[in-house]
Design a protein around this motif. Structure first.
Motif, PDB file in Angstrom:
ATOM      1  N   ILE A 259     -38.271  51.567  -8.331  1.00 27.66           N
ATOM      2  CA  ILE A 259     -37.847  51.017  -7.049  1.00 27.66           C
ATOM      3  C   ILE A 259     -37.787  52.186  -6.076  1.00 27.66           C
ATOM      4  O   ILE A 259     -37.399  53.295  -6.456  1.00 27.66           O
ATOM      5  CB  ILE A 259     -36.446  50.384  -7.195  1.00 27.66           C
ATOM      6  CG1 ILE A 259     -36.502  49.247  -8.228  1.00 27.66           C
ATOM      7  CG2 ILE A 259     -35.922  49.860  -5.863  1.00 27.66           C
ATOM      8  CD1 ILE A 259     -35.153  48.884  -8.809  1.00 27.66           C
ATOM      9  N   ARG A 261     -36.491  53.453  -2.093  1.00 27.63           N
ATOM     10  CA  ARG A 261     -35.694  53.095  -0.922  1.00 27.63           C
ATOM     11  C   ARG A 261     -35.922  54.099   0.199  1.00 27.63           C
ATOM     12  O   ARG A 261     -36.215  55.275  -0.066  1.00 27.63           O
ATOM     13  CB  ARG A 261     -34.201  53.082  -1.281  1.00 27.63           C
ATOM     14  CG  ARG A 261     -33.866  52.028  -2.309  1.00 27.63           C
ATOM     15  CD  ARG A 261     -32.388  51.994  -2.667  1.00 27.63           C
ATOM     16  NE  ARG A 261     -32.185  51.001  -3.708  1.00 27.63           N
ATOM     17  CZ  ARG A 261     -32.273  51.230  -5.021  1.00 27.63           C
ATOM     18  NH1 ARG A 261     -32.538  52.448  -5.461  1.00 27.63           N
ATOM     19  NH2 ARG A 261     -32.100  50.254  -5.888  1.00 27.63           N
ATOM     20  N   GLU A 289     -36.273  48.613   0.892  1.00 31.30           N
ATOM     21  CA  GLU A 289     -36.631  48.982  -0.481  1.00 31.30           C
ATOM     22  C   GLU A 289     -37.786  48.145  -0.990  1.00 31.30           C
ATOM     23  O   GLU A 289     -38.023  47.032  -0.526  1.00 31.30           O
ATOM     24  CB  GLU A 289     -35.421  48.892  -1.436  1.00 31.30           C
ATOM     25  CG  GLU A 289     -34.904  47.498  -1.681  1.00 31.30           C
ATOM     26  CD  GLU A 289     -33.822  47.451  -2.769  1.00 31.30           C
ATOM     27  OE1 GLU A 289     -33.406  48.498  -3.281  1.00 31.30           O
ATOM     28  OE2 GLU A 289     -33.412  46.326  -3.101  1.00 31.30           O
ATOM     29  N   PHE A 291     -40.430  47.586  -4.807  1.00 31.58           N
ATOM     30  CA  PHE A 291     -40.384  47.742  -6.268  1.00 31.58           C
ATOM     31  C   PHE A 291     -41.731  47.396  -6.885  1.00 31.58           C
ATOM     32  O   PHE A 291     -42.590  46.767  -6.232  1.00 31.58           O
ATOM     33  CB  PHE A 291     -39.284  46.840  -6.832  1.00 31.58           C
ATOM     34  CG  PHE A 291     -39.413  45.397  -6.422  1.00 31.58           C
ATOM     35  CD1 PHE A 291     -40.089  44.493  -7.223  1.00 31.58           C
ATOM     36  CD2 PHE A 291     -38.884  44.940  -5.214  1.00 31.58           C
ATOM     37  CE1 PHE A 291     -40.233  43.172  -6.849  1.00 31.58           C
ATOM     38  CE2 PHE A 291     -39.024  43.609  -4.826  1.00 31.58           C
ATOM     39  CZ  PHE A 291     -39.705  42.724  -5.651  1.00 31.58           C
TER      40      PHE A 291
ATOM     41  N   TYR B   4     -35.464  41.769  -7.962  1.00 27.59           N
ATOM     42  CA  TYR B   4     -36.750  42.466  -7.985  1.00 27.59           C
ATOM     43  C   TYR B   4     -37.770  41.571  -8.650  1.00 27.59           C
ATOM     44  O   TYR B   4     -38.183  41.776  -9.792  1.00 27.59           O
ATOM     45  CB  TYR B   4     -36.623  43.816  -8.689  1.00 27.59           C
ATOM     46  CG  TYR B   4     -35.597  44.697  -8.017  1.00 27.59           C
ATOM     47  CD1 TYR B   4     -35.792  45.119  -6.706  1.00 27.59           C
ATOM     48  CD2 TYR B   4     -34.438  45.073  -8.677  1.00 27.59           C
ATOM     49  CE1 TYR B   4     -34.844  45.905  -6.066  1.00 27.59           C
ATOM     50  CE2 TYR B   4     -33.493  45.868  -8.049  1.00 27.59           C
ATOM     51  CZ  TYR B   4     -33.703  46.272  -6.742  1.00 27.59           C
ATOM     52  OH  TYR B   4     -32.781  47.048  -6.108  1.00 27.59           O
TER      53      TYR B   4
END
Lengths: 439, 300
Positions: A259, A261, A289, A291, B4
């Protein structure tokens, strides 16, 4: 007309493997037919070819065998992709044939799969072919495996027989690195436990194949720990109409792990330059962010030298970086792999020259035991090799990250893809020259 | 489920963008095939997203059979202009005049004439790669197609000798004179395309929505009546409320009776449809291997 309710639907990729006669195409046909994913004209085309060549018998296998030679010879030449959806999930099936080129095709079809379905003929039980398929699934680190025990109708839907086969498979399991295995008794021909629960096997209380495919948890199939962004394309607007873009310099790529950011420190490898993430652009716009596996464009705080083939990584969790690689390789070409011959190695977004320096051993793909004293790898062989490259490769072990731990070998001249490689964990992490270089 | 998480459209989008950027990075002279049809409309939006804030770093190419629906060409030209892209159009008409393409006697369809016209355009501009909007769910032979589909110096596809595609590593290498066709929408279905059009609020040509049109019934489908498709003796011309699901030539694209006035309507209709979209294309019905044969010869 009313609009169907729409809620987030995810996507499961799976492949099916079986040997020639264990009903793989029939199982896929059944899955499509019973989930009402087949259209009238497809059924009509099936009936048309049934009248012409099949003596009136509809052959569900004709749905998946797309090329003329396949229909004529009744074989499947190559990996075919099929699509279907239920209200819960969308599915991509890679149908991989079971004949001579099975390893090559299965590696191709399974490399991007979340799940593998291994078909077993209930009359024959776990045979060498089944073990081979499970071994390849294990080598490729496919997160989920289903053993579909097919043709239960031919063993009188016997619970004892099913348990016997399940035990045979479980005995073999400790050798494999499979995390999640499920055995399901089915009859593809009649549809038992494919989509609808079987009336003939009241003793089985588990899910049908389709409901298992709908439920299996795939959220954690990507590595979300260590940030990895292989730089694919440097985004520099050419004569932008907006003057604010004159100095724009974005680094585009698909996040291969972790991930990221805004404000996070990153390091560029192999150079070792450090910087901080200033902006992240995704297909949805500017975000704070992002991912894996999102395709992004990242802007860094510092104007440092970055180009295609470099990798932007988390400086706290460094990958390996080396010109000497240790890997398992699956050979895909009729001309065998010999030591010393030069190839191009494509890993993430970079391509370097490479030669195999040592073939350590071949892996027996029915039991994963090493076979020593091998001087070459033939097509469909998998072996453990040492490779020397012309430039440093930034990588992770395949077991930790399928995207930064894999590569292909390309033969120069013919440009054919001849090998598929899976890297071992790095023995030491990258120690870049400019590591302490702060701008 | 964690935050996510990509839904299926986001996954397909991220995959397609990865493929497009791979083309921009690996090829010197790529082109993007843009017809104005629904698949290439998605392709164009994906290209915008893949390269922004830069402009799309390749020209758009369209092969016009001269049998296109006029609504489609109008839309194609306007869209290319809006994106400030360079649109190259090569016509079958012109190829016939130059002798690049030759019409078989008695043959009306110009579908197969797109092949020499496209190959001549590739040669003229020395394109090394063409991005197309083909999807694997369209047809059986397409189901075996790769993302990166290699074509030899004659533009031919060899289905038995395709490069294995493993993980997300695409082998984009070609020799001089050879060519690559790249299909970023390989894993998309008809439904995904419409859902993406809805999500992105994309404009599509008006003929995808229902409208009144004069049709005749021929070979089990409704064909639009026009100068190229006059009614044959004994055929009844009927005015129906129709739309097209897939756009081919005006002489071979069947219309379907439909009240769908919006993208939402089309999605609802597609979700209960019982016929595949190519079921309304006469060119694919010609024989069981019709698509395979055209692809081997160099079709998109």
């Amino acid at each position: 007309m009313s609009v169907p309710l729409h809620h987030p639907v995810d996507l499961l990729r799976f492949n099916t493997c079986g040997s020639v006669d264990d009903g793989k195409s029939t199982l896929i046909g059944r899955l499509l037919y019973d989930s009402k994913s087949l259209m009238d004209d497809q059924v009509e085309a099936l009936e048309r070819s049934a009248d012409l060549t099949g003596g009136g018998q509809i052959n569900l296998a004709n749905l998946t065998d797309g090329l003329r030679a396949e229909r004529e010879q009744g074989i499947t030449i190559d990996v075919a992709y099929r699509y279907f959806a239920t209200p819960r999930r969308k599915f991509i099936i890679a149908d991989t044939p079971g004949h001579v080129q099975y390893t090559r095709n299965m590696v191709t079809g399974a490399s991007s799969a979340n799940l593998s379905v291994v078909l077993v003929d209930a009359r024959l039980g776990i045979i060498e072919q089944s073990r081979r398929h499970a071994c390849i699934a294990s080598l490729l680190r496919i997160p989920h495996l289903v053993v579909a025990v097919n043709k239960m109708d031919l063993v009188n839907y016997s619970e004892e027989r099913f348990i016997e086969i399940r035990d045979q498979f479980e005995e073999f399991l400790p050798r494999l690195s499979l995390r999640d295995v499920k055995c399901i008794p089915v009859s593809a021909l009649d549809g038992d436990n494919v989509v609808d629960p079987s009336k003939n096997m009241p003793w089985y209380s588990g899910p049908t194949l389709l409901s298992h495919l709908e439920d299996v948890h795939i959220g954690s199939d990507y590595n979300l720990k260590a940030f990895r962004l292989p730089v694919q394309w440097v985004n520099r607007p050419n004569n932008p109409s907006n003057p604010a873009l004159h100095d724009f310099r974005g680094l585009s790529g698909q996040i291969a792990g972790g991930i990221i950011r805004v404000g996070q420190p990153v390091m560029v490898l192999p150079s070792g330059f450090s910087s901080v993430v200033k902006e992240i652009l995704t297909p949805e716009g500017s975000v704070s962010e992002a991912f894996a596996p999102q395709s992004v464009t990242i802007v860094l705080e510092h104007d440092i030298d970055v180009s295609r083939g470099d990798m932007i990584v988390d400086p706290e969790l460094l990958p390996g970086c080396s010109k000497e690689l240790h890997a398992k390789i699956c050979w895909l070409h009729p001309r065998p792999l010999e030591c010393g011959k030069k190839f191009l190695l494509k890993h993430t977004t970079q391509t370097v020259q490479a030669a195999v320096t040592t073939i350590e051993h071949r892996i027996n793909i029915t039991n994963l035991n090493p076979e020593n004293g091998v001087s070459e790898l033939a097509m469909n062989d998998i072996g453990e090799v040492r490779i020397a490259t012309s430039g440093p490769v930034v990588f992770d072990g395949y077991a930790a990250n399928r995207l930064t731990g894999s590569f292909i070998l390309i033969e120069p001249g013919t440009n054919t893809t001849v090998g598929a490689g899976m890297l071992f964990h790095p023995t030491e992490v990258a120690r870049p020259e400019y590591k302490d270089f702060v701008i | 489920m964690s935050s996510y998480f990509l839904d299926h459209l986001q996954y397909l989008e991220t995959e397609a963008i990865h493929v497009m950027r791979e083309v921009a990075a690996e090829f010197e002279r790529p082109a993007l095939l843009f017809s104005g049809g629904k698949d290439s409309i998605c392709l164009l939006r994906l290209a915008e997203k893949a390269f922004r804030p830069s402009e799309i770093p390749m020209p758009f190419l369209n092969i016009d059979t001269g049998h296109h629906f006029p609504e489609l060409n109008e839309f194609r030209d306007r869209r290319a202009k809006e994106l400030r892209g360079k649109l190259i159009v090569r016509t079958v008409e012109d190829a016939l005049a130059k002798g690049i393409a030759v019409q078989a006697p008695g043959q009306v369809s110009r579908n197969h004439l797109q092949i020499p016209t496209l190959l001549a355009a590739i040669e003229e501009y020395r394109f090394d790669c063409c991005i197309g909007g083909a999807r694997r769910d369209e047809e059986k032979a397409r189901a075996k197609e790769r993302f990166f589909s290699f074509r030899d110096s004659f533009g031919q596809w060899d289905p038995k000798n395709q490069r294995p595609e493993i993980w997300n590593l695409y082998n984009a290498r070609i020799n001089q004179g050879e060519n690559m066709r790249v299909f970023p929408l390989s894993n998309w279905t008809e439904m995904d395309v419409w859902e993406y059009i809805r999500k992105e609020n994309l404009e599509v040509p008006s003929i995808y929505f229902s409208h009144p049109r004069q049709c005749v019934r021929r070979l089990g489908q409704w064909l639009p009546v026009n100068d190229l498709v006059p009614p044959k003796p004994g055929e009844q011309v009927e005015e129906l409320i129709v739309r097209v699901r897939t756009i081919g030539d005006i002489i071979s694209t069947g219309c379907v009776e439909s009240p769908a006035m919006s993208v939402d309507d089309i999605i609802a209709e597609t979700s209960i449809a019982r016929v595949t979209e190519r079921g309304s294309r006469a060119d694919d019905k010609a024989s069981e291997a019709a698509m395979e044969d055209r692809k081997k010869a160099g079709y998109f």
